[in-house]
Scaffold this active site. Structure first.
Site, PDB file in Angstrom:
ATOM      1  N   CYS A 169     -10.391  -1.579  -6.210  1.00  0.00           N
ATOM      2  CA  CYS A 169     -10.753  -1.577  -4.466  1.00  0.00           C
ATOM      3  C   CYS A 169     -11.106  -3.315  -3.874  1.00  0.00           C
ATOM      4  O   CYS A 169     -12.084  -3.229  -4.490  1.00  0.00           O
ATOM      5  CB  CYS A 169     -12.177  -0.314  -3.536  1.00  0.00           C
ATOM      6  SG  CYS A 169     -11.437  -0.705  -1.801  1.00  0.00           S
ATOM      7  N   ASN A 173      -8.260  -8.984   6.162  1.00  0.00           N
ATOM      8  CA  ASN A 173      -8.487  -7.373   5.976  1.00  0.00           C
ATOM      9  C   ASN A 173      -9.981  -7.080   6.377  1.00  0.00           C
ATOM     10  O   ASN A 173     -11.064  -6.987   6.152  1.00  0.00           O
ATOM     11  CB  ASN A 173      -9.009  -7.581   4.567  1.00  0.00           C
ATOM     12  CG  ASN A 173      -8.521  -5.372   4.144  1.00  0.00           C
ATOM     13  OD1 ASN A 173      -9.070  -5.195   5.014  1.00  0.00           O
ATOM     14  ND2 ASN A 173      -8.999  -5.664   2.848  1.00  0.00           N
ATOM     15  N   TYR A 200       1.629  -2.221   8.086  1.00  0.00           N
ATOM     16  CA  TYR A 200       0.993  -2.378   6.858  1.00  0.00           C
ATOM     17  C   TYR A 200       0.893  -1.122   5.997  1.00  0.00           C
ATOM     18  O   TYR A 200       0.250   0.010   6.586  1.00  0.00           O
ATOM     19  CB  TYR A 200      -0.718  -2.670   7.060  1.00  0.00           C
ATOM     20  CG  TYR A 200      -1.479  -3.380   5.516  1.00  0.00           C
ATOM     21  CD1 TYR A 200      -0.697  -3.991   4.804  1.00  0.00           C
ATOM     22  CD2 TYR A 200      -2.088  -2.697   5.212  1.00  0.00           C
ATOM     23  CE1 TYR A 200      -1.134  -4.655   3.237  1.00  0.00           C
ATOM     24  CE2 TYR A 200      -2.956  -1.997   4.078  1.00  0.00           C
ATOM     25  CZ  TYR A 200      -2.419  -3.854   2.656  1.00  0.00           C
ATOM     26  OH  TYR A 200      -2.647  -4.018   1.792  1.00  0.00           O
ATOM     27  N   HIS A 224       1.806  -8.182  -0.620  1.00  0.00           N
ATOM     28  CA  HIS A 224       0.833  -9.322  -1.578  1.00  0.00           C
ATOM     29  C   HIS A 224       1.000  -8.124  -3.387  1.00  0.00           C
ATOM     30  O   HIS A 224       0.677  -7.491  -3.397  1.00  0.00           O
ATOM     31  CB  HIS A 224      -0.363  -9.472  -0.522  1.00  0.00           C
ATOM     32  CG  HIS A 224      -0.941  -8.059  -0.462  1.00  0.00           C
ATOM     33  ND1 HIS A 224      -1.619  -7.824  -1.362  1.00  0.00           N
ATOM     34  CD2 HIS A 224      -1.036  -6.695   0.338  1.00  0.00           C
ATOM     35  CE1 HIS A 224      -1.813  -6.677  -1.213  1.00  0.00           C
ATOM     36  NE2 HIS A 224      -2.026  -5.706   0.443  1.00  0.00           N
ATOM     37  N   GLU A 260      -2.158  -9.212  -6.058  1.00  0.00           N
ATOM     38  CA  GLU A 260      -3.257  -9.934  -6.045  1.00  0.00           C
ATOM     39  C   GLU A 260      -3.666 -10.532  -7.751  1.00  0.00           C
ATOM     40  O   GLU A 260      -3.211 -10.169  -8.430  1.00  0.00           O
ATOM     41  CB  GLU A 260      -4.345  -8.932  -6.303  1.00  0.00           C
ATOM     42  CG  GLU A 260      -4.727  -7.741  -6.821  1.00  0.00           C
ATOM     43  CD  GLU A 260      -4.887  -6.659  -6.319  1.00  0.00           C
ATOM     44  OE1 GLU A 260      -5.704  -5.635  -7.111  1.00  0.00           O
ATOM     45  OE2 GLU A 260      -5.027  -5.689  -5.297  1.00  0.00           O
ATOM     46  N   ASP A 315       1.063  -3.483  -0.152  1.00  0.00           N
ATOM     47  CA  ASP A 315       0.458  -3.667  -1.021  1.00  0.00           C
ATOM     48  C   ASP A 315       1.649  -3.367  -2.447  1.00  0.00           C
ATOM     49  O   ASP A 315       1.459  -2.607  -2.606  1.00  0.00           O
ATOM     50  CB  ASP A 315      -0.751  -3.229  -1.290  1.00  0.00           C
ATOM     51  CG  ASP A 315      -2.034  -2.920  -2.205  1.00  0.00           C
ATOM     52  OD1 ASP A 315      -1.707  -3.680  -2.931  1.00  0.00           O
ATOM     53  OD2 ASP A 315      -3.120  -2.508  -1.736  1.00  0.00           O
ATOM     54  N   ARG A 365      -2.531 -12.660  -3.376  1.00  0.00           N
ATOM     55  CA  ARG A 365      -3.897 -12.019  -2.133  1.00  0.00           C
ATOM     56  C   ARG A 365      -4.960 -12.597  -3.696  1.00  0.00           C
ATOM     57  O   ARG A 365      -5.004 -12.571  -4.411  1.00  0.00           O
ATOM     58  CB  ARG A 365      -3.858 -10.564  -2.616  1.00  0.00           C
ATOM     59  CG  ARG A 365      -5.649  -9.736  -2.439  1.00  0.00           C
ATOM     60  CD  ARG A 365      -5.854  -8.612  -2.468  1.00  0.00           C
ATOM     61  NE  ARG A 365      -6.932  -7.660  -2.857  1.00  0.00           N
ATOM     62  CZ  ARG A 365      -7.036  -7.292  -2.819  1.00  0.00           C
ATOM     63  NH1 ARG A 365      -6.437  -5.870  -2.236  1.00  0.00           N
ATOM     64  NH2 ARG A 365      -8.252  -5.988  -3.852  1.00  0.00           N
ATOM     65  N   ASP A 380       0.067  -4.142  -5.271  1.00  0.00           N
ATOM     66  CA  ASP A 380      -1.126  -4.004  -6.299  1.00  0.00           C
ATOM     67  C   ASP A 380      -1.664  -5.737  -7.542  1.00  0.00           C
ATOM     68  O   ASP A 380      -1.011  -6.830  -6.499  1.00  0.00           O
ATOM     69  CB  ASP A 380      -1.571  -2.716  -7.314  1.00  0.00           C
ATOM     70  CG  ASP A 380      -2.100  -1.572  -6.189  1.00  0.00           C
ATOM     71  OD1 ASP A 380      -2.630  -1.653  -5.222  1.00  0.00           O
ATOM     72  OD2 ASP A 380      -1.775   0.057  -7.216  1.00  0.00           O
ATOM     73  N   ASP A 424      -8.200   4.317  -6.043  1.00  0.00           N
ATOM     74  CA  ASP A 424      -7.056   3.024  -5.598  1.00  0.00           C
ATOM     75  C   ASP A 424      -7.899   2.273  -6.946  1.00  0.00           C
ATOM     76  O   ASP A 424      -8.736   1.034  -7.011  1.00  0.00           O
ATOM     77  CB  ASP A 424      -7.933   2.063  -4.190  1.00  0.00           C
ATOM     78  CG  ASP A 424      -6.995   1.269  -4.495  1.00  0.00           C
ATOM     79  OD1 ASP A 424      -5.898   1.378  -5.632  1.00  0.00           O
ATOM     80  OD2 ASP A 424      -7.174   0.182  -3.738  1.00  0.00           O
ATOM     81  N   GLU A 442      -9.578 -12.211   0.171  1.00  0.00           N
ATOM     82  CA  GLU A 442     -10.239 -11.163   0.377  1.00  0.00           C
ATOM     83  C   GLU A 442     -11.389 -10.887   0.513  1.00  0.00           C
ATOM     84  O   GLU A 442     -12.272 -12.049  -0.666  1.00  0.00           O
ATOM     85  CB  GLU A 442      -9.443  -9.819  -1.061  1.00  0.00           C
ATOM     86  CG  GLU A 442     -10.416  -8.345  -1.338  1.00  0.00           C
ATOM     87  CD  GLU A 442      -9.731  -7.665   0.311  1.00  0.00           C
ATOM     88  OE1 GLU A 442     -10.222  -7.954   1.179  1.00  0.00           O
ATOM     89  OE2 GLU A 442      -9.263  -6.315  -0.380  1.00  0.00           O
TER      90      GLU A 442
END
Length: 299
Positions: free
Chosen positions: A126, A213, A48, A116, A118, A89, A161, A91, A62, A191
């Protein structure tokens, strides 16, 4: 030697086949290419690549400061060093729906097995911090539809996500997960679930793979792989664990240098030179170099 012998297309096909079995696949987070190779050596199922880790690697928080170019470039460096599939990721997709479409194709070209995206607003934060905001349903679904439409390799995994659990509760997360699947998501990443029953509720609501996660110091309890498998989770990630472990060890080493003037007392905690050479395949490079040096030209 050099990079993976398995092509990105083959990695994606194998990954999809593994996902179809319903078993739990374990994906520790790699913070650099060498750690990805270590993950493979230790027998895990995949790698990952965390957005939080990529940000931290640049000394940034982040909050969506990294660019598509930075993420795709670093993800390529990591993915090509291992025979394992790599998930990244992405974002919020780095922009509007057309940007999302470009993001998918850049990550395909970088050799990733999937990504993924989101449903947070920008600037994002985060997923385990308070004060998150999510986009409206229409925007969230457009991101996924754009991703699905832009994909050229059907085996490239598009995972949605959703961060809405922390904003509007579990029922909202389940409702959004269902709609994201209808929009084209191949898998769901719910999440900041609070307990196993919440993971199980999402699992029961959708008929696609679910990711859990297990990040430290977050909203979710740190469940074992066996516990997650028991409720039907298909992928578990530990996104920042190796970076946290490495940075903790680095900090202690620097303290020791300040206190003792050398690292003699820390040798047992270090990766041995022989182990490093094995991991980067020094012997393979040596044989290759010797064969090149000793070649003769036919006349």
């Amino acid at each position: 030697m050099l990079y993976s012998k398995t092509t990105p297309e083959e990695k994606r096909r194998i990954f999809r086949d593994r996902l179809a079995t319903g078993e739990l696949l374990r994906f520790p987070g790699a913070f650099n290419p060498l750690s990805a190779r270590l993950i493979e050596q230790k027998g895990f199922d995949g790698v990952y690549i965390s957005g939080a880790v990529l940000s931290a690697d640049l000394g940034l928080p982040d909050i969506g400061l990294t660019t598509l170019t930075e993420v795709a470039g670093r993800a390529k460096q990591i993915a090509r060093m291992t025979e394992l599939p790599a998930l990244v990721d992405a974002d919020t997709g780095f922009g509007e729906p057309m940007n999302v479409a470009r993001t998918i194709q850049e990550l395909e070209d970088a050799g990733l097995a999937g990504m993924h995206i989101e449903d947070q607003v920008n600037p994002k934060r985060c997923g385990h911090l308070d004060g998150k905001q999510v986009v409206d349903e229409s925007t969230a679904l457009k991101r996924i539809r754009s991703a699905a439409d832009a994909r050229r390799d059907d085996n490239f995994l598009i995972m949605a996500r959703t961060d809405i659990r922390a904003v509007d509760g579990l029922d909202a997360a389940i409702d959004r997960a269902k709609k994201l699947v209808d929009a084209g998501a191949d898998a769901i990443f719910p999440e900041a679930m609070r307990d196993l029953s919440e993971f199980e509720a999402v699992r029961n609501a959708v008929d696609v793979p679910i990711l859990a996660n297990m990040t430290e110091f977050g909203k979710s309890e740190l469940f074992t792989s066996a516990q997650l498998a028991d409720v039907g989770i298909n992928i578990v990630i530990w996104p920042v664990s190796l970076l946290r472990t490495a940075m903790g060890a680095a900090g202690r080493a620097l303290d020791t240098l300040n206190d003792e003037g050398s690292l003699s007392s820390k040798l047992d905690e270090m990766q041995h030179r022989a182990d490093l050479y094995e991991l980067v395949d020094y012997e393979g490079y040596n044989q290759f170099d010797t064969s090149v040096f000793n070649f003769t030209v036919a006349r």
